[in-house]
Structure formats: C-alpha cells, structure tokens
Scaffold this motif. Structure first.
Motif, PDB file in Angstrom:
ATOM      1  N   ILE A 130       0.858  -1.185   0.000  1.00 51.59           N
ATOM      2  CA  ILE A 130       0.000   0.000   0.000  1.00 51.59           C
ATOM      3  C   ILE A 130       0.897   1.239   0.000  1.00 51.59           C
ATOM      4  N   LYS A 131       0.826   2.024  -1.042  1.00 51.31           N
ATOM      5  CA  LYS A 131       1.704   3.184  -1.190  1.00 51.31           C
ATOM      6  C   LYS A 131       1.094   4.473  -0.655  1.00 51.31           C
ATOM      7  N   SER A 132      -0.223   4.508  -0.601  1.00 45.19           N
ATOM      8  CA  SER A 132      -0.884   5.746  -0.204  1.00 45.19           C
ATOM      9  C   SER A 132      -2.314   5.436   0.201  1.00 45.19           C
ATOM     10  N   ASN A 133      -2.918   6.328   0.978  1.00 45.47           N
ATOM     11  CA  ASN A 133      -4.340   6.170   1.275  1.00 45.47           C
ATOM     12  C   ASN A 133      -5.200   6.962   0.302  1.00 45.47           C
ATOM     13  N   LYS A 134      -4.565   7.487  -0.750  1.00 51.26           N
ATOM     14  CA  LYS A 134      -5.299   8.223  -1.773  1.00 51.26           C
ATOM     15  C   LYS A 134      -5.732   7.293  -2.906  1.00 51.26           C
ATOM     16  N   SER A 135      -6.833   7.618  -3.540  1.00 55.22           N
ATOM     17  CA  SER A 135      -7.335   6.828  -4.670  1.00 55.22           C
ATOM     18  C   SER A 135      -6.308   6.755  -5.789  1.00 55.22           C
ATOM     19  N   GLY A 136      -6.318   5.633  -6.496  1.00 53.24           N
ATOM     20  CA  GLY A 136      -5.418   5.471  -7.638  1.00 53.24           C
ATOM     21  C   GLY A 136      -5.918   6.125  -8.916  1.00 53.24           C
ATOM     22  N   MET A 137      -7.128   6.671  -8.907  1.00 59.91           N
ATOM     23  CA  MET A 137      -7.646   7.353 -10.100  1.00 59.91           C
ATOM     24  C   MET A 137      -6.889   8.659 -10.322  1.00 59.91           C
ATOM     25  N   GLN A 138      -6.429   8.862 -11.557  1.00 58.05           N
ATOM     26  CA  GLN A 138      -5.541   9.982 -11.872  1.00 58.05           C
ATOM     27  C   GLN A 138      -6.156  11.020 -12.808  1.00 58.05           C
ATOM     28  N   HIS A 168      -2.302   1.179  -9.019  1.00 60.45           N
ATOM     29  CA  HIS A 168      -2.703   0.315  -7.909  1.00 60.45           C
ATOM     30  C   HIS A 168      -2.207   0.833  -6.558  1.00 60.45           C
ATOM     31  N   THR A 169      -2.120   2.140  -6.413  1.00 61.86           N
ATOM     32  CA  THR A 169      -1.654   2.765  -5.171  1.00 61.86           C
ATOM     33  C   THR A 169      -2.390   2.226  -3.953  1.00 61.86           C
ATOM     34  N   LEU A 216      -9.035  -0.886  -4.043  1.00 60.06           N
ATOM     35  CA  LEU A 216      -9.868  -0.254  -3.014  1.00 60.06           C
ATOM     36  C   LEU A 216     -10.139   1.202  -3.367  1.00 60.06           C
ATOM     37  N   ASP A 217     -10.604   1.382  -4.584  1.00 63.97           N
ATOM     38  CA  ASP A 217     -11.009   2.705  -5.074  1.00 63.97           C
ATOM     39  C   ASP A 217     -11.920   2.483  -6.272  1.00 63.97           C
ATOM     40  N   ASP A 218     -12.314   3.563  -6.911  1.00 64.71           N
ATOM     41  CA  ASP A 218     -13.259   3.434  -8.022  1.00 64.71           C
ATOM     42  C   ASP A 218     -12.656   2.755  -9.250  1.00 64.71           C
ATOM     43  N   GLY A 219     -11.367   2.461  -9.227  1.00 62.66           N
ATOM     44  CA  GLY A 219     -10.780   1.670 -10.305  1.00 62.66           C
ATOM     45  C   GLY A 219     -11.431   0.308 -10.443  1.00 62.66           C
ATOM     46  N   SER A 220     -12.047  -0.182  -9.368  1.00 57.19           N
ATOM     47  CA  SER A 220     -12.766  -1.457  -9.425  1.00 57.19           C
ATOM     48  C   SER A 220     -13.960  -1.408 -10.374  1.00 57.19           C
ATOM     49  N   LEU A 221     -14.407  -0.204 -10.709  1.00 57.77           N
ATOM     50  CA  LEU A 221     -15.617  -0.061 -11.521  1.00 57.77           C
ATOM     51  C   LEU A 221     -15.323   0.042 -13.019  1.00 57.77           C
ATOM     52  N   VAL A 222     -14.066  -0.042 -13.406  1.00 56.57           N
ATOM     53  CA  VAL A 222     -13.730  -0.020 -14.836  1.00 56.57           C
ATOM     54  C   VAL A 222     -14.226  -1.325 -15.464  1.00 56.57           C
TER      55      VAL A 222
END
Length: 280
Positions: A130-138, A168-169, A216-222
């Motif tokens: 886990i690199k960050s608690n921020k979303s991986g969406m850029q 995948h942050t 664990l972010d909205d990347g799961s919805l792609v």
C-alpha cells in the motif's frame, strides 16, 4: 455474514473409539491457525488449552501445532462438506440476487474503511505494498450506471492518449485465502462483501494462480470492453489487462466516454485461489 464466519471456524475432533464431533471456540482462539512452523502446542493433559512452545515476539502471529486427532477445516481445499469457492460464498450471501439490482457505488469514506479493515486483517507486513491512502484514479471522472453493465466510470474531461488513468496505489493483495475470507466476513454490509468478491482479480505465474487483488477505489468499476480505450501499456493495443496494476489511455478519450479495459477471463475472480492449497 456472521454465520458464514462461524462455518470457517468449525473444527472436527476424533478421540479414540468415540464418535467424531465438531466444535467451535466462541472467542478469539478460533482465529489461531494450525500449520507447520508452530510456536504453540495443545496441552497433552487438556486438549482445550494452548501453551507457548517458545518465546513469542511482540507482533508475531500465534500458530498452534496440529494434533494427530484434530482435523482443522480452514484449509481452503479440504472442506469436503463445504466447497469453499466464490460461487459458494456468493450463494450463501445471496449475491446473485443483490447484483441483479441497481447497486449503489462505494464513496471515499467506504473505500477508506475497507482499506483500514484490510490492514487490520493482514497486518502492517502484509500490507507493505500500500503506497498511499489516496485513490489510484488519476483523471477527472464520475461514477454512472451504464445499461447492460451496471456501474462504470466515464471521463468528465478529455483524456489524451498515453495519460495514466489509474494505478494500484490503494489495492488489497491477498496471498492467503484465510485472510481473504476474514476480510469478506468482517465487512458489515453483505452488499459490499458481494461487491468485493465480484471485483477480485487474480495473479500468479506459470499458469498457477497464487494471489488475488482488489482495487480499493473506483478503479474497481472499470468495465470490460473488447474495443477498450485503456491498457497496461500506453503504446500497445489492449489485450488481457485484468490483473494489470496500471491503466493508460491507448487513444484520445472524449468527455462522457466510459473508461474500459480488456479482462483476462483466466484471471478474473478468485475461485482457483480459494480452491488452492492451504494458506501460507
């Protein structure tokens, strides 16, 4: 969900000529694993007592030896009466009925809750990636309901070819099927637990799946699309991107256009992982 968790804690006892029976420890002793490399032993005088076999360091997991007449049922491949794959889990939770309906999308508070839960389950060492608690969406986007697909992501501004869309942050990675089960059964919402099962993708090498990951972010919805606009490699045609840790735009994407990638059917979902050998 509590019932599902109790099922995973059932153990079978066989004592001489007596009929075998099952038991459940109604405390956190149920979470002690039994496998090689034990640092604790079951008492010879009382099978329901566990003693430290050596000094145990702070932060070290308590692991018990495997008694000859004690058959543990937490091995994902040896349930017998409970074939523990994701289809069975979804049946128990009623996921298919839930997923047939229009579903709410997790908000940032929910994603951060899942992140904290994941770290609690696997510990600091298990969550090292886990690199960050921020979303991986850029890139700018919004979550929408897409007919025939369900939830999905669309661009709210033009995205140029080669732009990083997601990384995948903030992803949960499991190489232990017991930890994955505990994660699922600790989620208070059955709806959300079903989503987590649905959004898993697998990893491994040489044709063997030995881990699963959930963004664990909205990347799961792609969503999947054979004519996708995102891929692991910005200069290559999209091909089998499920399990890819990053997504780039492979062409210019217009505002209002859905972000899509190509799923690798062999890596989607967690069944092979759940039916694999015992947890590491």
């Amino acid at each position: 969900v509590v019932t599902c968790e109790i099922l995973q804690m059932v153990t079978k006892w066989e004592d001489g000529d007596d009929d075998p029976y099952i038991a459940i420890d109604l405390d956190e002793g149920s979470l002690i694993k039994m496998k090689e490399g034990a640092n604790s032993i079951c008492s010879d005088e009382a099978n329901d007592v566990i003693h430290a076999a050596r000094d145990i360091d702070v932060g070290e997991e308590v692991i018990c030896d495997r008694k000859p007449h004690y058959i543990e049922l937490d091995d994902c491949s040896k349930f017998g009466w409970n074939n523990n794959n994701t289809d069975n889990l979804k049946d128990i939770m009623g996921c298919d009925d839930l997923l047939d309906n229009t579903r709410p999308s997790p908000n940032e508070t929910t994603w951060l809750y899942l992140l904290d839960l994941y770290i609690e389950i696997v510990g600091p060492k298990g969550s090292y990636h886990i690199k960050s608690n921020k979303s991986g969406m850029q890139v700018p986007y919004k979550v929408v309901h897409i007919p025939g697909k369900g939830r999905g992501l669309v661009a709210t501004a033009p995205v140029e070819r080669g732009t990083l869309i997601w990384d995948h942050t903030r992803s949960a990675h499991f190489d232990d099927c017991d930890a994955f089960r505990r994660f699922l059964f600790s989620i208070p919402s059955v709806d959300l637990a079903c989503d987590m099962i649905e959004w898993t993708y697998a990893g491994g090498s040489d044709g063997k799946i030995d881990s699963i990951t959930i963004a664990l972010d909205d990347g799961s919805l792609v969503n999947h699309d054979d004519d996708s606009n995102a891929s692991c490699h910005p200069d290559e045609e999209p091909e089998d991107d499920e399990g890819c840790p990053i997504l780039y735009a492979v062409r210019d994407i217009k505002a209002g256009e859905e972000f899509t990638c190509v799923y690798d059917e062999e890596l989607q979902g967690a069944d092979e992982f759940m039916n694999s050998s015992s947890s590491k």
